[in-house]
Write an enzyme that holds these catalytic residues in place. Sequence first.
Site, PDB file in Angstrom:
ATOM      1  CG  HIS A  62      28.386  38.252  32.515  1.00 18.30           C
ATOM      2  ND1 HIS A  62      28.651  39.051  33.604  1.00 18.30           N
ATOM      3  CD2 HIS A  62      29.565  38.121  31.873  1.00 18.30           C
ATOM      4  CE1 HIS A  62      29.930  39.380  33.622  1.00 18.30           C
ATOM      5  NE2 HIS A  62      30.507  38.820  32.576  1.00 18.30           N
ATOM      6  N   GLY A  70      42.229  40.314  27.091  1.00 15.48           N
ATOM      7  CA  GLY A  70      43.196  41.405  26.913  1.00 15.48           C
ATOM      8  C   GLY A  70      44.076  41.616  28.133  1.00 15.48           C
ATOM      9  CB  THR A 100      39.604  43.836  32.110  1.00 15.42           C
ATOM     10  OG1 THR A 100      39.151  42.583  32.565  1.00 15.42           O
ATOM     11  CG2 THR A 100      40.653  44.390  33.048  1.00 15.42           C
ATOM     12  CE1 TYR A 131      35.444  43.035  34.599  1.00 17.34           C
ATOM     13  CE2 TYR A 131      37.658  43.172  35.489  1.00 17.34           C
ATOM     14  CZ  TYR A 131      36.589  42.413  35.074  1.00 17.34           C
ATOM     15  OH  TYR A 131      36.668  41.046  35.131  1.00 17.34           O
ATOM     16  CG  HIS A 196      33.981  41.271  37.799  1.00 16.32           C
ATOM     17  ND1 HIS A 196      34.451  40.226  37.039  1.00 16.32           N
ATOM     18  CD2 HIS A 196      34.957  41.542  38.712  1.00 16.32           C
ATOM     19  CE1 HIS A 196      35.662  39.878  37.484  1.00 16.32           C
ATOM     20  NE2 HIS A 196      35.987  40.659  38.488  1.00 16.32           N
ATOM     21  CG  HIS A 225      32.200  36.568  37.976  1.00 18.46           C
ATOM     22  ND1 HIS A 225      31.701  36.012  36.830  1.00 18.46           N
ATOM     23  CD2 HIS A 225      32.778  37.746  37.596  1.00 18.46           C
ATOM     24  CE1 HIS A 225      31.963  36.806  35.810  1.00 18.46           C
ATOM     25  NE2 HIS A 225      32.599  37.865  36.249  1.00 18.46           N
ATOM     26  NE  ARG A 228      36.463  35.294  41.396  1.00 20.82           N
ATOM     27  CZ  ARG A 228      36.753  35.934  40.249  1.00 20.82           C
ATOM     28  NH1 ARG A 228      35.961  36.866  39.783  1.00 20.82           N
ATOM     29  NH2 ARG A 228      37.849  35.661  39.604  1.00 20.82           N
ATOM     30  CG  ASP A 284      32.590  35.604  32.135  1.00 22.94           C
ATOM     31  OD1 ASP A 284      32.443  36.674  31.517  1.00 22.94           O
ATOM     32  OD2 ASP A 284      33.447  35.444  33.016  1.00 22.94           O
TER      33      ASP A 284
HETATM   34 ZN    ZN Z   1      33.513  39.349  35.177  1.00 21.33          ZN
END
Ligand code: ZN
Length: 388
Positions: A62, A70, A100, A131, A196, A225, A228, A284
């Site tokens: 990934h 951004g 994103t 995304y 994600h 993730h 997280r 990432d």
């Molecule tokens: Zn992600």
Amino acid sequence: MFKLITDVRVFAPETLGPKDILIVGEKIAAVEKPGTIKIEGLGVEVIDGSSLLATPGFVDPHVHILGGGGEGGPATRAPEIRIEDCLSCGVTTVIGCLGTDSVTRHLSSLLAKARALEIEGLSTWIFVGAYNLPTPTITGSVRSDIALIDKVIGAGEIALSDHRSSQPTFEEFLHLVAECRVGGMLGGKAGVAHFHLGDGHRGLDYLFRMLEETEIPATQVIPTHINRNRVLFEQGLKWIKLGGYIDLTCGPEPVDEDEVSVTEALSQIKAAGLPLTQVTVSSDANGSLPVFDKKGQLLGLTVASQKDFLQAFRKVVLDKILTLEEAIKVFSSNAARFYKLQGKGKLLPGFDADILLFDESFTLQYVFSRGKVMVEKAELKVKSTFSY
Ligand code: ZN
């Protein structure tokens, strides 16, 4: 053309003991008892491996190779990755993805960047999509992108349970996974849908529902993730028990107690007796990362880096969280197998000559990527096109 690494302790990832490794061109030609490989009449570059140990190159599944970010406006678009960034950290294979931003970043550019890195000496694949769902494609459908474009091995990173997602319905989610499954079958690939996961309370709900309501196997998808926050991590453990794979994201040491570090996550998975073969780790890299001071004030932005990937591997091994064999699986072989990356993740004859040589303190001394020496005596030897 010929390289011989002599008397090196080989972890393939299984422990093979001291061996000589013969590299011919881009491939591992032989892994044999020291002193038994004889080559006459041809030039052979010999590397003394007697104080070193050899592992397969890292596979990072990934990576924002084109730059991510951004989310704070155009000035926060993160820069592209360079091969130096990957190879200096032992990463010889990456899977590139958008994130994103599917407005100013495009899949055609992602594909071109993956091809550029490959020419420069890395091994690369990509995910189609970003995304949002419906997600961008190159040929018009996820199914045909995976079936027809060699570098595309699945779709990702598609956002779920996140305020930045397109708030996809369960049906939209399912349709994407089905497209990946059939595209993978037609193309002879894994056809994985890589999700994600944000901090939203819905967590892995769609994935659990998929198992209950459809014929699609757990291994068609992977959530990333997953470390997280603690609630999501618990769901991740449940997902493993159901036969699924999870991807942990490594990064700087957590500042938030709710976050689970890669080392803590791996020690919990091991302590729970769950199969570590269903776990991968990714960096990432080149996604944007906020930097906070000790009081939690935002200082600015930096990019996620594969330095944290190498750091996490070293910590996991040196702190004895996992055995070296287990750690190699988590940082290399598992991803190679799960995503069906041909020639990757093992240090055996016929596999690509992606080899890392570590010294006793787990400092990276040599990196071979498809047979080429990229790091020699801990010094980076390769430069990307625009670094001259
Ligand atoms: Zn992600």
